[in-house]
Design an enzyme around this catalytic site. Structure first.
Site, PDB file in Angstrom:
ATOM      1  CB  ALA A 185      45.007  26.813  25.459  1.00  0.00           C
ATOM      2  CE  LYS A 205      37.330  37.075  32.097  1.00  0.00           C
ATOM      3  NZ  LYS A 205      36.289  36.511  32.948  1.00  0.00           N
ATOM      4  N   GLY A 255      57.850  27.094  34.895  1.00  0.00           N
ATOM      5  CA  GLY A 255      58.256  26.697  33.560  1.00  0.00           C
ATOM      6  C   GLY A 255      57.379  25.612  32.969  1.00  0.00           C
ATOM      7  CD  GLU A 297      58.277  23.650  38.789  1.00  0.00           C
ATOM      8  OE1 GLU A 297      57.260  23.067  38.376  1.00  0.00           O
ATOM      9  OE2 GLU A 297      58.506  24.847  38.571  1.00  0.00           O
ATOM     10  CG  HIS A 334      51.502  27.160  44.398  1.00  0.00           C
ATOM     11  ND1 HIS A 334      52.549  27.342  45.282  1.00  0.00           N
ATOM     12  CD2 HIS A 334      52.075  26.866  43.206  1.00  0.00           C
ATOM     13  CE1 HIS A 334      53.686  27.174  44.630  1.00  0.00           C
ATOM     14  NE2 HIS A 334      53.434  26.878  43.367  1.00  0.00           N
ATOM     15  NE  ARG A 342      52.097  22.755  42.570  1.00  0.00           N
ATOM     16  CZ  ARG A 342      52.186  23.430  41.433  1.00  0.00           C
ATOM     17  NH1 ARG A 342      51.087  23.814  40.820  1.00  0.00           N
ATOM     18  NH2 ARG A 342      53.343  23.735  40.913  1.00  0.00           N
ATOM     19  CG  HIS A 360      48.580  27.440  41.529  1.00  0.00           C
ATOM     20  ND1 HIS A 360      49.101  28.674  41.215  1.00  0.00           N
ATOM     21  CD2 HIS A 360      49.303  26.537  40.809  1.00  0.00           C
ATOM     22  CE1 HIS A 360      50.096  28.527  40.361  1.00  0.00           C
ATOM     23  NE2 HIS A 360      50.226  27.250  40.084  1.00  0.00           N
ATOM     24  NE  ARG A 396      48.590  22.454  37.354  1.00  0.00           N
ATOM     25  CZ  ARG A 396      49.625  23.280  37.429  1.00  0.00           C
ATOM     26  NH1 ARG A 396      50.634  23.147  36.593  1.00  0.00           N
ATOM     27  NH2 ARG A 396      49.642  24.243  38.314  1.00  0.00           N
TER      28      ARG A 396
HETATM   29  P1  FAD Z   1      44.857  31.691  30.265  1.00  0.00           P
HETATM   30  O1  FAD Z   1      46.271  31.943  29.978  1.00  0.00           O
HETATM   31  O2  FAD Z   1      44.377  31.911  31.653  1.00  0.00           O
HETATM   32  O3  FAD Z   1      44.035  32.631  29.282  1.00  0.00           O
HETATM   33  C1  FAD Z   1      42.637  32.732  29.379  1.00  0.00           C
HETATM   34  C2  FAD Z   1      42.165  33.632  28.256  1.00  0.00           C
HETATM   35  O4  FAD Z   1      40.757  33.534  28.159  1.00  0.00           O
HETATM   36  C3  FAD Z   1      42.465  35.102  28.475  1.00  0.00           C
HETATM   37  O5  FAD Z   1      42.856  35.663  27.258  1.00  0.00           O
HETATM   38  C4  FAD Z   1      41.126  35.685  28.901  1.00  0.00           C
HETATM   39  O6  FAD Z   1      40.975  37.048  28.569  1.00  0.00           O
HETATM   40  C5  FAD Z   1      40.203  34.838  28.061  1.00  0.00           C
HETATM   41  N1  FAD Z   1      38.826  34.767  28.554  1.00  0.00           N
HETATM   42  C6  FAD Z   1      38.363  34.244  29.712  1.00  0.00           C
HETATM   43  N2  FAD Z   1      37.037  34.389  29.798  1.00  0.00           N
HETATM   44  C7  FAD Z   1      36.649  35.026  28.666  1.00  0.00           C
HETATM   45  C8  FAD Z   1      35.405  35.489  28.171  1.00  0.00           C
HETATM   46  N3  FAD Z   1      34.261  35.348  28.848  1.00  0.00           N
HETATM   47  N4  FAD Z   1      35.397  36.130  26.982  1.00  0.00           N
HETATM   48  C9  FAD Z   1      36.530  36.324  26.269  1.00  0.00           C
HETATM   49  N5  FAD Z   1      37.736  35.904  26.688  1.00  0.00           N
HETATM   50  C10 FAD Z   1      37.779  35.264  27.874  1.00  0.00           C
HETATM   51  N6  FAD Z   1      51.624  26.223  34.763  1.00  0.00           N
HETATM   52  C11 FAD Z   1      52.761  25.636  34.364  1.00  0.00           C
HETATM   53  O7  FAD Z   1      52.734  24.662  33.605  1.00  0.00           O
HETATM   54  N7  FAD Z   1      53.965  26.123  34.777  1.00  0.00           N
HETATM   55  C12 FAD Z   1      54.076  27.188  35.610  1.00  0.00           C
HETATM   56  O8  FAD Z   1      55.168  27.601  35.944  1.00  0.00           O
HETATM   57  C13 FAD Z   1      52.887  27.808  36.066  1.00  0.00           C
HETATM   58  N8  FAD Z   1      52.933  28.854  36.912  1.00  0.00           N
HETATM   59  C14 FAD Z   1      51.775  29.486  37.253  1.00  0.00           C
HETATM   60  C15 FAD Z   1      51.835  30.627  38.047  1.00  0.00           C
HETATM   61  C16 FAD Z   1      50.678  31.324  38.368  1.00  0.00           C
HETATM   62  C17 FAD Z   1      50.748  32.551  39.223  1.00  0.00           C
HETATM   63  C18 FAD Z   1      49.428  30.844  37.891  1.00  0.00           C
HETATM   64  C19 FAD Z   1      48.155  31.561  38.231  1.00  0.00           C
HETATM   65  C20 FAD Z   1      49.367  29.696  37.113  1.00  0.00           C
HETATM   66  C21 FAD Z   1      50.532  29.017  36.790  1.00  0.00           C
HETATM   67  N9  FAD Z   1      50.499  27.881  35.987  1.00  0.00           N
HETATM   68  C22 FAD Z   1      51.660  27.292  35.597  1.00  0.00           C
HETATM   69  C23 FAD Z   1      49.238  27.445  35.359  1.00  0.00           C
HETATM   70  C24 FAD Z   1      49.184  27.982  33.924  1.00  0.00           C
HETATM   71  O9  FAD Z   1      49.724  29.293  33.887  1.00  0.00           O
HETATM   72  C25 FAD Z   1      47.776  28.007  33.382  1.00  0.00           C
HETATM   73  O10 FAD Z   1      47.149  26.788  33.592  1.00  0.00           O
HETATM   74  C26 FAD Z   1      47.782  28.302  31.878  1.00  0.00           C
HETATM   75  O11 FAD Z   1      48.525  29.450  31.604  1.00  0.00           O
HETATM   76  C27 FAD Z   1      46.373  28.446  31.359  1.00  0.00           C
HETATM   77  O12 FAD Z   1      46.441  28.883  30.034  1.00  0.00           O
HETATM   78  P2  FAD Z   1      45.137  29.006  29.171  1.00  0.00           P
HETATM   79  O13 FAD Z   1      45.558  29.359  27.806  1.00  0.00           O
HETATM   80  O14 FAD Z   1      44.267  27.838  29.374  1.00  0.00           O
HETATM   81  O15 FAD Z   1      44.356  30.247  29.850  1.00  0.00           O
HETATM   82  C1  SIN Z   2      55.260  27.306  40.156  1.00  0.00           C
HETATM   83  O1  SIN Z   2      56.111  27.923  39.532  1.00  0.00           O
HETATM   84  O2  SIN Z   2      55.362  26.903  41.307  1.00  0.00           O
HETATM   85  C2  SIN Z   2      53.994  26.990  39.451  1.00  0.00           C
HETATM   86  C3  SIN Z   2      54.215  25.820  38.609  1.00  0.00           C
HETATM   87  C4  SIN Z   2      52.911  25.285  38.174  1.00  0.00           C
HETATM   88  O3  SIN Z   2      51.860  25.778  38.578  1.00  0.00           O
HETATM   89  O4  SIN Z   2      52.930  24.331  37.402  1.00  0.00           O
END
Ligand code: FAD
Ligand code: SIN
Length: 524
Positions: free
Chosen positions: A13, A32, A46, A110, A234, A281, A342, A377
């Site tokens: 994001a 962080k 994906g 999925e 999950h 899920r 998850h 979700r």
């Molecule tokens: P994140 O990628 O979590 O990034 C958070 C950022 O905020 C980091 O840079 C961190 O350092 C920063 N931050 C946090 N707190 C602070 C602070 N206090 N000060 C400064 N910086 C801070 N979703 C899918 O759609 N498909 C998938 O296949 C999928 N697989 C997944 C597998 C796993 C193992 C997990 C855990 C999640 C998965 N998800 C998947 C969910 C998805 O990965 C997340 O919802 C998404 O990546 C979140 O992105 P984001 O940019 O919101 O935050």
């Molecule tokens: C997974 O690969 O099962 C995670 C997919 C997701 O969290 O959307």
């Protein structure tokens, strides 16, 4: 440091917003820990998008609404689904090496999806996406990436040199891990992209830093927070005494993996749902939990060994290698799995442009509640939401630039009345307690009595941690604990206020779904 736009978070994001804004604005992005430490880099399965001939937006919208159990905001769902193909094209142009089949996308399936819809890079999509975004951000002259900078609190009118009651956000205070000093980051607009709050639970697939910092900071700054009771578990996290949070992607079930009771060898999912292993899920997580609790098991089995070894190895190369290293050959034997927290469906309430309640503050990604996910979700919709809302925030800021006032003079962080902690043990103890009782009392299956027990405990911890925070110098662990306590309290309060079972919120005291779907909205 002053920027045009401050972004807290360097995952999907945050970096999407940064790249979009950087064409015209100076952007500072805080992380962080290291820049790639968020959940994005860990995503396996994906990104969902309508790309298969025969599929259409209406199908993806419908699947998302069905998974969300009627609580989704249809306008948001349409907005995200319809912008998905463009988002994928943008990532491909940035260099994400999505798997192809000839000239077409290779799509996996999925749970909850009625079509093959998941673009991916083997079984490590998130890593490839994070690398591509990061490479582009590092190369951009208008983006400054600042690792090891832990945001403590948002800066509002009360932090101005001339005190103001305006709720407008002018940036954030952040702790520099290297110097131990709290620095002031100001900007005309601030975007929270700080990810979820999975680490409120003992078992979670989320990274160590998923402590809900953005949700807690926005709440303290006066923003409404919504639907926090909807924590996604999950169904298939690896059960291993050393490797605690390794996900086994949903795509394993999408490609034919089946769930079995290890005691009897029985394939049980058809007993729970006609979609068997392809049910959403929440249903599978509850089924796994029920089998484990009924038979006193440590885990259930996920088995893909009936598929040809080459198929398994080419579809899941990373999982195959990782588990082989742990002594499990998934081409020959089943994988022991358990459910684990998850994804945080709830969060800071935003509108379709990613605007929060506080002027000048936006939010994108897992930190926010946009109405896309509803009560549960749909798989692979969350990365998608990061790309669409990261872009939406950036476009709104750009379109309204002239109405965003430059930041006023801000007071420096005052550490004159605190000292170094002499009992750090308190932090580790509180942290452990929260995660333990959240797992046991606010987990997959809930009761009012258990939620009330959790509330008593969190009330006590909140006052202890508040007292500790007011006396001692901030450290990364203390900042996270303070946020974790706040977020756990929001989850418990939301869960107690929902008198029905819907999507991810399942309570034995109110097992029936109400006829009207209403968001839980907490007002600070
Ligand atoms: P994140 O990628 O979590 O990034 C958070 C950022 O905020 C980091 O840079 C961190 O350092 C920063 N931050 C946090 N707190 C602070 C602070 N206090 N000060 C400064 N910086 C801070 N979703 C899918 O759609 N498909 C998938 O296949 C999928 N697989 C997944 C597998 C796993 C193992 C997990 C855990 C999640 C998965 N998800 C998947 C969910 C998805 O990965 C997340 O919802 C998404 O990546 C979140 O992105 P984001 O940019 O919101 O935050
Ligand atoms: C997974 O690969 O099962 C995670 C997919 C997701 O969290 O959307």
């Amino acid at each position: 440091m002053e920027a045009d736009v401050l972004i807290i978070g360097s995952g999907a994001a945050g970096l999407t917003a940064a790249l979009q804004l950087a064409t015209s604005r100076k952007v500072v992005v805080l992380a962080k820990g290291s820049i790639s430490d968020g959940a994005t880099a860990w995503a396996q399965g994906g990104i969902a998008a309508v790309l298969e001939p025969g599929d259409n937006f209406a199908n993806h919208i419908e699947d998302t609404m069905v998974a969300g159990a009627g609580l989704n905001n249809r306008a948001t769902v349409e907005f995200v689904v319809e912008n998905a193909p463009v988002a994928i094209e943008r990532l491909a142009k940035l260099g994400v090496p999505f798997n192809l089949e000839g000239n077409d996308w290779h799509l996996t399936r999925e749970g909850g999806h009625s079509h093959r819809r998941i673009v991916h890079v083997d079984d490590a999509t998130g890593w490839a996406v994070q690398q591509a975004l990061e490479t582009a951000a590092r190369a951009h002259p208008n983006i400054i990436l600042v690792p090891d900078m832990v945001a403590v609190d948002l800066i509002s009118g009360r932090h101005q040199e001339r005190f103001s009651t305006s709720g407008r956000i002018h940036g954030a205070y952040a702790l520099n891990r290297k110097t131990g000093q709290v620095e002031t980051f100001t900007a005309r607009a601030t975007i929270l992209a700080s990810g979820g709050a999975g680490r409120a639970y003992l078992y979670s697939t989320a990274p160590r830093g998923a402590t809900g910092d953005g949700i807690a900071m926005a709440w303290r700054a006066g923003c409404r927070v919504s639907n926090m009771e909807f924590m996604q578990f999950h169904p298939t996290c690896l059960y291993n005494l050393e490797v605690k949070n390794f996900l086994i992607t949903e795509a394993v079930r999408g490609e034919g993996g089946i769930l079995k009771n290890p005691k009897t060898g029985h394939r049980y999912m058809p007993d729970y749902d006609e979609r068997a292993e392809l049910a959403p899920r929440d249903i599978i997580a509850r089924a796994n939990d029920a089998e484990i609790k009924r038979d006193g098991l440590d885990y259930v089995h996920l088995d893909i060994s009936h598929k040809p070894p080459e198929f398994v190895k080419t579809h899941f190369p990373n999982i195959y290698e990782k588990l082989l290293g742990l002594g499990i050959d998934i081409t020959r034997e089943p994988i022991p799995v358990v459910p684990a927290q998850h994804y945080t469906c709830g969060g800071v309430l935003v509108d379709i442009d990613g605007r929060t309640d506080a002027p000048g503050l936006y939010a994108a990604g897992e930190v926010m509640q946009s109405g896309l996910h509803g009560a549960n979700r749909l798989a692979s919709n969350s990365l998608l939401e990061c790309f669409v809302f990261g872009d939406a925030c950036a476009r709104h800021i750009e379109a309204h630039w002239d109405s965003l006032p430059p930041p006023p003079p801000i007071q420096h962080w005052d550490a004159s009345r605190v000292t170094d902690s002499d009992e750090e043990v308190v932090i580790a103890q509180c942290w452990r307690e929260i995660r333990q009782f959240m797992w046991n009392f606010v987990g997959i299956v809930r009761t009012t009595k258990r939620l009330e027990r959790a509330q008593h405990r969190i009330d006590l911890l909140r006052s202890e941690v508040g007292d500790y925070y007011s006396h001692f110098r901030v450290t990364p662990d203390l900042i996270e604990l303070r946020n974790l306590v706040e977020v756990a309290a929001l989850i418990i309060r939301s869960a107690l206020s929902r008198h029905e079972s819907r999507g991810l919120h399942f309570t034995l005291d109110y097992p029936v779904m109400a006829t009207t779907a209403i968001d839980t909205i907490l007002v600070p």
